[in-house]
Design a protein around this motif. Structure first.
Motif, PDB file in Angstrom:
ATOM      1  N   LYS A 277       8.552  11.087   9.673  1.00  0.00           N
ATOM      2  CA  LYS A 277       7.631  10.107  10.258  1.00  0.00           C
ATOM      3  C   LYS A 277       7.716   8.755   9.576  1.00  0.00           C
ATOM      4  O   LYS A 277       7.420   7.725  10.188  1.00  0.00           O
ATOM      5  N   GLY A 278       8.099   8.751   8.295  1.00  0.00           N
ATOM      6  CA  GLY A 278       8.164   7.492   7.563  1.00  0.00           C
ATOM      7  C   GLY A 278       9.423   6.696   7.803  1.00  0.00           C
ATOM      8  O   GLY A 278       9.482   5.503   7.494  1.00  0.00           O
ATOM      9  N   GLU A 527       0.807   1.280  -6.306  1.00  0.00           N
ATOM     10  CA  GLU A 527       1.640   2.485  -6.160  1.00  0.00           C
ATOM     11  C   GLU A 527       2.570   2.317  -4.955  1.00  0.00           C
ATOM     12  O   GLU A 527       2.742   3.214  -4.120  1.00  0.00           O
ATOM     13  N   ALA A 528       3.195   1.159  -4.895  1.00  0.00           N
ATOM     14  CA  ALA A 528       3.979   0.782  -3.710  1.00  0.00           C
ATOM     15  C   ALA A 528       5.209   1.645  -3.518  1.00  0.00           C
ATOM     16  O   ALA A 528       5.751   1.707  -2.405  1.00  0.00           O
ATOM     17  N   GLN A 529       5.651   2.314  -4.564  1.00  0.00           N
ATOM     18  CA  GLN A 529       6.840   3.166  -4.416  1.00  0.00           C
ATOM     19  C   GLN A 529       6.585   4.329  -3.468  1.00  0.00           C
ATOM     20  O   GLN A 529       7.531   4.949  -2.978  1.00  0.00           O
ATOM     21  N   GLU A 530       5.312   4.639  -3.163  1.00  0.00           N
ATOM     22  CA  GLU A 530       4.990   5.775  -2.302  1.00  0.00           C
ATOM     23  C   GLU A 530       5.029   5.433  -0.818  1.00  0.00           C
ATOM     24  O   GLU A 530       5.019   6.330   0.025  1.00  0.00           O
ATOM     25  N   LEU A 531       5.078   4.147  -0.473  1.00  0.00           N
ATOM     26  CA  LEU A 531       4.981   3.753   0.929  1.00  0.00           C
ATOM     27  C   LEU A 531       6.298   3.954   1.660  1.00  0.00           C
ATOM     28  O   LEU A 531       7.380   3.692   1.120  1.00  0.00           O
ATOM     29  N   SER A 532       6.191   4.379   2.900  1.00  0.00           N
ATOM     30  CA  SER A 532       7.371   4.597   3.734  1.00  0.00           C
ATOM     31  C   SER A 532       7.774   3.308   4.440  1.00  0.00           C
ATOM     32  O   SER A 532       7.047   2.307   4.433  1.00  0.00           O
ATOM     33  N   GLU A 533       8.934   3.358   5.084  1.00  0.00           N
ATOM     34  CA  GLU A 533       9.381   2.206   5.876  1.00  0.00           C
ATOM     35  C   GLU A 533       8.377   1.884   6.976  1.00  0.00           C
ATOM     36  O   GLU A 533       8.123   0.711   7.274  1.00  0.00           O
ATOM     37  N   MET A 534       7.782   2.901   7.576  1.00  0.00           N
ATOM     38  CA  MET A 534       6.807   2.667   8.632  1.00  0.00           C
ATOM     39  C   MET A 534       5.505   2.096   8.075  1.00  0.00           C
ATOM     40  O   MET A 534       4.848   1.270   8.732  1.00  0.00           O
ATOM     41  N   ASP A 535       5.114   2.514   6.859  1.00  0.00           N
ATOM     42  CA  ASP A 535       3.932   1.919   6.229  1.00  0.00           C
ATOM     43  C   ASP A 535       4.107   0.421   6.055  1.00  0.00           C
ATOM     44  O   ASP A 535       3.173  -0.362   6.296  1.00  0.00           O
ATOM     45  N   TRP A 536       5.293   0.008   5.638  1.00  0.00           N
ATOM     46  CA  TRP A 536       5.529  -1.414   5.411  1.00  0.00           C
ATOM     47  C   TRP A 536       5.465  -2.210   6.712  1.00  0.00           C
ATOM     48  O   TRP A 536       5.039  -3.366   6.714  1.00  0.00           O
ATOM     49  N   ARG A 537       5.857  -1.605   7.822  1.00  0.00           N
ATOM     50  CA  ARG A 537       5.744  -2.306   9.105  1.00  0.00           C
ATOM     51  C   ARG A 537       4.274  -2.624   9.426  1.00  0.00           C
ATOM     52  O   ARG A 537       3.948  -3.698   9.926  1.00  0.00           O
ATOM     53  N   VAL A 538       3.399  -1.658   9.132  1.00  0.00           N
ATOM     54  CA  VAL A 538       1.970  -1.897   9.359  1.00  0.00           C
ATOM     55  C   VAL A 538       1.494  -3.072   8.510  1.00  0.00           C
ATOM     56  O   VAL A 538       0.826  -3.990   9.001  1.00  0.00           O
ATOM     57  N   LEU A 539       1.838  -3.063   7.229  1.00  0.00           N
ATOM     58  CA  LEU A 539       1.347  -4.093   6.321  1.00  0.00           C
ATOM     59  C   LEU A 539       1.922  -5.462   6.653  1.00  0.00           C
ATOM     60  O   LEU A 539       1.226  -6.478   6.528  1.00  0.00           O
ATOM     61  N   MET A 540       3.171  -5.515   7.062  1.00  0.00           N
ATOM     62  CA  MET A 540       3.753  -6.801   7.423  1.00  0.00           C
ATOM     63  C   MET A 540       3.062  -7.387   8.658  1.00  0.00           C
ATOM     64  O   MET A 540       2.914  -8.611   8.779  1.00  0.00           O
ATOM     65  N   ARG A 541       2.621  -6.525   9.571  1.00  0.00           N
ATOM     66  CA  ARG A 541       1.851  -7.025  10.719  1.00  0.00           C
ATOM     67  C   ARG A 541       0.516  -7.593  10.273  1.00  0.00           C
ATOM     68  O   ARG A 541      -0.011  -8.522  10.895  1.00  0.00           O
ATOM     69  N   ARG A 542      -0.051  -7.024   9.220  1.00  0.00           N
ATOM     70  CA  ARG A 542      -1.353  -7.488   8.737  1.00  0.00           C
ATOM     71  C   ARG A 542      -1.259  -8.816   7.997  1.00  0.00           C
ATOM     72  O   ARG A 542      -2.278  -9.454   7.747  1.00  0.00           O
ATOM     73  N   CYS A 543      -0.062  -9.224   7.609  1.00  0.00           N
ATOM     74  CA  CYS A 543       0.090 -10.463   6.825  1.00  0.00           C
ATOM     75  C   CYS A 543       1.331 -11.222   7.288  1.00  0.00           C
ATOM     76  O   CYS A 543       2.395 -11.147   6.656  1.00  0.00           O
ATOM     77  N   PRO A 544       1.231 -11.966   8.392  1.00  0.00           N
ATOM     78  CA  PRO A 544       2.405 -12.693   8.906  1.00  0.00           C
ATOM     79  C   PRO A 544       2.971 -13.708   7.930  1.00  0.00           C
ATOM     80  O   PRO A 544       4.153 -14.045   8.002  1.00  0.00           O
ATOM     81  N   SER A 545       2.144 -14.206   6.998  1.00  0.00           N
ATOM     82  CA  SER A 545       2.636 -15.190   6.031  1.00  0.00           C
ATOM     83  C   SER A 545       3.512 -14.557   4.960  1.00  0.00           C
ATOM     84  O   SER A 545       4.146 -15.275   4.181  1.00  0.00           O
ATOM     85  N   ARG A 546       3.551 -13.206   4.907  1.00  0.00           N
ATOM     86  CA  ARG A 546       4.360 -12.463   3.928  1.00  0.00           C
ATOM     87  C   ARG A 546       3.967 -12.814   2.489  1.00  0.00           C
ATOM     88  O   ARG A 546       4.807 -12.948   1.606  1.00  0.00           O
ATOM     89  N   SER A 547       2.659 -12.952   2.259  1.00  0.00           N
ATOM     90  CA  SER A 547       2.142 -13.224   0.918  1.00  0.00           C
ATOM     91  C   SER A 547       1.660 -11.905   0.328  1.00  0.00           C
ATOM     92  O   SER A 547       0.595 -11.403   0.686  1.00  0.00           O
ATOM     93  N   PHE A 548       2.461 -11.331  -0.578  1.00  0.00           N
ATOM     94  CA  PHE A 548       2.208  -9.992  -1.100  1.00  0.00           C
ATOM     95  C   PHE A 548       2.313  -9.967  -2.622  1.00  0.00           C
ATOM     96  O   PHE A 548       3.179 -10.633  -3.197  1.00  0.00           O
ATOM     97  N   THR A 549       1.441  -9.192  -3.249  1.00  0.00           N
ATOM     98  CA  THR A 549       1.648  -8.765  -4.630  1.00  0.00           C
ATOM     99  C   THR A 549       1.831  -7.253  -4.596  1.00  0.00           C
ATOM    100  O   THR A 549       0.919  -6.519  -4.203  1.00  0.00           O
ATOM    101  N   VAL A 550       3.015  -6.802  -4.971  1.00  0.00           N
ATOM    102  CA  VAL A 550       3.401  -5.398  -4.846  1.00  0.00           C
ATOM    103  C   VAL A 550       3.599  -4.839  -6.247  1.00  0.00           C
ATOM    104  O   VAL A 550       4.406  -5.367  -7.015  1.00  0.00           O
ATOM    105  N   VAL A 551       2.837  -3.801  -6.597  1.00  0.00           N
ATOM    106  CA  VAL A 551       2.983  -3.211  -7.928  1.00  0.00           C
ATOM    107  C   VAL A 551       3.323  -1.734  -7.800  1.00  0.00           C
ATOM    108  O   VAL A 551       2.831  -1.037  -6.909  1.00  0.00           O
ATOM    109  N   GLY A 552       4.188  -1.276  -8.686  1.00  0.00           N
ATOM    110  CA  GLY A 552       4.600   0.121  -8.628  1.00  0.00           C
ATOM    111  C   GLY A 552       5.550   0.462  -9.752  1.00  0.00           C
ATOM    112  O   GLY A 552       5.862  -0.364 -10.619  1.00  0.00           O
ATOM    113  N   ASP A 553       6.015   1.688  -9.695  1.00  0.00           N
ATOM    114  CA  ASP A 553       6.947   2.204 -10.697  1.00  0.00           C
ATOM    115  C   ASP A 553       7.823   3.232  -9.988  1.00  0.00           C
ATOM    116  O   ASP A 553       7.354   4.317  -9.626  1.00  0.00           O
ATOM    117  N   LEU A 554       9.066   2.887  -9.759  1.00  0.00           N
ATOM    118  CA  LEU A 554       9.961   3.781  -9.016  1.00  0.00           C
ATOM    119  C   LEU A 554      10.099   5.139  -9.695  1.00  0.00           C
ATOM    120  O   LEU A 554      10.324   6.156  -9.027  1.00  0.00           O
TER     121      LEU A 554
END
Length: 734
Positions: A277-278, A527-554
């Motif tokens: 699904k991801g 915990e951004a390493q847990e998000l799927s490709e489909m999760d990122w599509r949702v978030l990019m729709r929520r922020c068209p300006s692409r202003s993100f602070t992404v924190v995680g640990d692979l």
């Protein structure tokens, strides 16, 4: 400094901070008065009044949150100028707005965080206050620019990171370190990735960056707010106090499972299903599933008009379907086109059948008149309407996806993996959320139905207003002819209806959380390493300006659908225009515990580097092997022992072990003491299990214990065997 000199300066600092609180109280009272004044305004429009009330409410809230730890430090410049640093700014309005207290986010406050002995930033001394409530207990001084000094005085920092944990996450605004401050104030407006191991403060850095951006870009970001996405509700509760304590409230906190308003998520999928699904490949499945719902009739459907019966068959429907698809409109938007063409084709068959033997297309006027009558009759034909609605139904994301999961035939038709089948299609999982969100844009909206609903609402409001108008009419028999008026002379029913429209009194965060189409000024993903490709599509729709602070640990990734590298995550959206920063110092986990966790990390992620601990706690982790019937008592012993100490504790284990919470649920959290139960069973889940055990081992800030019935995993056994026996029944790790 002599004791007498210290005591005198402490009295002076206490007096200054007390004066700051007096000024804060005066400003708070004035803000409350302005707020109540805004509530009572009558000379402005309702909309203007609501805007003013919201503004005054935010102003009052900003002052309310500053009560605890209002001022936490002071800077003495080489020029002799002194500046006090705190949560908010307080200014002298009568003296060119000279600052009594500098907001920590202000550029002038930056040396408080970055000045060192080697680079003093034109500062002579940094003073940090230790406070309780409104009282300054003591202070620590660091003389800057002196040869031989350490890079940074650590007294205040070590006191803060070693202090017992409370119920929620504490802000680190008083003890931000130079590498953290650089990230917080980074000017990059796009995607910023902050990677760091356990305890490096990446979550706190991200939240303080939000506060900094809201401070420096207030006008733009306050209109749209900030979205913070975390791994679990427990984690969000843990961090939820940080931003309000910094004076920021226009923030929505959610998990990926909460990104579709109103949806109730009940479970997680198995790893393989979550991976399917991801993946972006699921988009082809969704599009094929939509096409599969644009059906052809298996058997001709008879359309009875009384004197004539015609068939709605596959050939006719195929023609109408082709016309609708050729428009390029989304499924729900193309329904009207499909219905229109299908009715026209049926009408042509009806007219041809009625005029069989006597009417030809050459008789254009008669043909057109008859066809118009037939079209009117077909438009109201219930059986035809029902048949067409069944062949091209109006779909919601839920009414498409649930039947898809429940039907092996539909899954096969959509080219989906059979593993997606489940008996209850509406038992929504976290991995379903991005699919449901995607389907909003793939299906489109039924404009005709939305217009009809809007029309019905307007008519109801106007009808209500007309009733009110009747009640408002003046009795003309009691008035002089020169002043005879009725309500309609001054106000129409439609105008009055406008006044009865329900006003939205929710604050920005409440409105944004309830609106799927809301777009944010900035998004934080933890915990951004847990998000799927489909999760990122949702978030990019929520922020068209692409202003993100992404924190995680692979190295901590546990999701089969999560990221293995950052570049492929962001390339589809921003190319290579994203910035990477790494945090390398562990402020939370003491060296004794990090030695154990680092050995495990070296086994399952040899390329990853464990963060370097900034402190030792003096207490070595312990392990204890117990029999099956001893486990519950051993857990109780741990909890009883910790109940007598200050701070927080938790028992982590694999799913299903009584008395424990799953190790994965502790992601992002911290406790003074942690007991890890059955590490071997946690590891049994493979790479996912190794990441979960690594998380579990690195949650403690002071004390770590391990209980196990089976032999310890290889990564821990060597350490245990090399340890020195402690009290009876325990072994200590190195």
């Amino acid at each position: 400094m002599s004791n007498q000199g210290y005591d005198e300066e402490l009295r002076e600092e206490r007096a200054y901070v007390a004066a700051l609180y007096e000024r804060l109280d005066r400003e708070r009272a004035a803000a409350q008065a302005r707020y109540h004044g805004a509530l009572g305004q009558t000379e402005v429009s309702p909309g203007e009044r609501e805007d003013d009330v919201r503004c005054r409410s935010r102003e009052a809230a900003r002052l309310d949150v500053a009560d605890n730890g209002l001022c936490f430090g002071r800077l003495d410049a080489l020029s002799g100028e002194t500046s006090y640093i705190g949560r908010i700014g307080l200014f002298d309005a009568e003296n060119d707005y000279e600052p009594f207290l500098l907001d920590w986010r202000a550029p002038a406050a930056r040396p408080f965080y970055v000045a060192t002995a080697a680079r003093p930033e034109n500062m002579r001394r940094r003073r940090q206050f230790h406070t309780m409530g409104r009282r300054v207990l003591d202070f620590t001084d660091e003389v800057l620019g002196r040869p031989g000094d350490a890079e940074r005085g650590d007294a205040a920092l070590l006191a803060a990171v070693s202090a017992p944990r409370g119920e929620g996450m504490r802000d680190l605004v008083a003890t931000i370190q130079a590498e953290q401050d650089e990230i917080i104030r980074l000017g990059h407006a796009g995607v910023l990735v902050v990677e760091g191991g356990p305890g490096t403060g990446k979550t706190a850095v991200a939240l303080h960056r939000v506060a900094y951006l809201l401070y420096t870009r207030r006008e733009r970001m306050s209109r749209s707010g900030v979205l913070v996405v975390g791994p679990s509700p427990l984690f969000l509760d843990h961090i939820g106090r940080v931003l309000p304590s910094l004076g920021e409230s226009d923030v929505v906190f959610t998990t990926t499972g909460g990104l579709v308003p109103g949806l109730r998520v009940t479970a997680e999928d198995a790893p393989e299903v979550a991976r399917l699904k991801g993946s972006l490949e699921i988009l082809d499945v969704l599009e094929a599933a939509i096409a599969d719902r644009q059906q052809l009739p298996a058997e001709p459907v008879p359309i009875d008009l009384g004197d004539v019966v015609v068939a709605l068959d596959a050939d006719l429907v195929a023609q109408a379907r082709l016309k609708a698809r050729e428009t390029g409109l989304l499924h729900n938007e193309a329904r009207a086109i499909f219905r229109e063409h299908a009715i026209e084709l049926v009408a042509d068959r009806v007219v041809a059948k009625i005029g069989e033997g006597w009417l030809t297309p050459a008789d254009r006027l008669l043909w057109a008149d008859l066809r118009a009558d037939v079209l009117d009759e077909l438009a109201a034909h219930e059986a035809l309407t029902a048949a067409l609605d069944g062949l091209w139904p109006c779909l919601t994301p839920e009414t498409l996806l649930a039947p898809l999961y429940e039907s092996p035939r539909r899954l096969e038709a959509a080219g989906a993996d059979p593993a997606l089948f489940r008996a209850d299609g509406t038992a929504w999982t976290v991995s379903d959320v991005p699919l449901l969100d995607e389907l909003v844009d793939l299906l489109g909206r039924d404009d005709a139905e939305e217009r009809a609903a809007a029309r019905r609402r307007a008519e109801a409001e106007a009808e209500y207003a007309s009733g009110v108008m009747e009640l408002m009419k003046l009795d003309t028999e009691e008035l002089d002819e020169d002043v005879q008026l009725v309500a309609e002379d001054l106000l129409g029913a439609e105008d009055l209806a406008e006044r009865f429209v329900e006003r939205d009194h929710r604050d920005l965060a409440e409105r944004a959380a309830a609106d799927r189409d809301w777009t944010y000024g900035h998004v934080v993903v933890d915990e951004a390493q847990e998000l799927s490709e489909m999760d990122w599509r949702v978030l990019m729709r929520r922020c068209p300006s692409r202003s993100f602070t992404v924190v995680g640990d692979l190295a901590q990734r546990r999701s089969a659908a999560g990221a293995t590298a950052w570049g492929p995550v962001f390339a589809p959206y921003v190319g290579d225009r994203w910035v990477y920063r790494e945090l390398t110092v562990n402020y939370r986990t003491p060296a004794e515990i990090m030695t154990v966790a680092g050995a495990l990390l070296a086994r399952f992620a040899p390329d990853a580097r464990a963060p370097e601990s900034v402190r030792a706690c003096g207490t070595r982790p312990w392990s204890r092997r117990v029999a099956d019937d001893e486990l519950a008592d051993a857990i109780d012993d741990f909890l009883r022992d910790e109940a007598g100490r200050e701070g927080t504790s938790v028992v982590l284990g694999p799913p299903g072990v009584p008395g424990t919470i799953p190790a994965a649920a502790a992601k992002g959290l911290e406790f003074d003491a942690v007991l890890v139960v059955e590490p071997g069973r946690i590891l049994a889940a493979g790479p996912r299990g190794a990441a979960e055990l690594y998380v579990a081992l690195t949650r403690a800030t002071q004390r770590l214990g391990v209980l196990h019935r089976d032999p310890l995993p290889a990564a821990l056994t060597g350490l245990a065997e090399a340890g020195v026996p402690a009290r009876s029944g325990h072994r200590r790790f190195l």
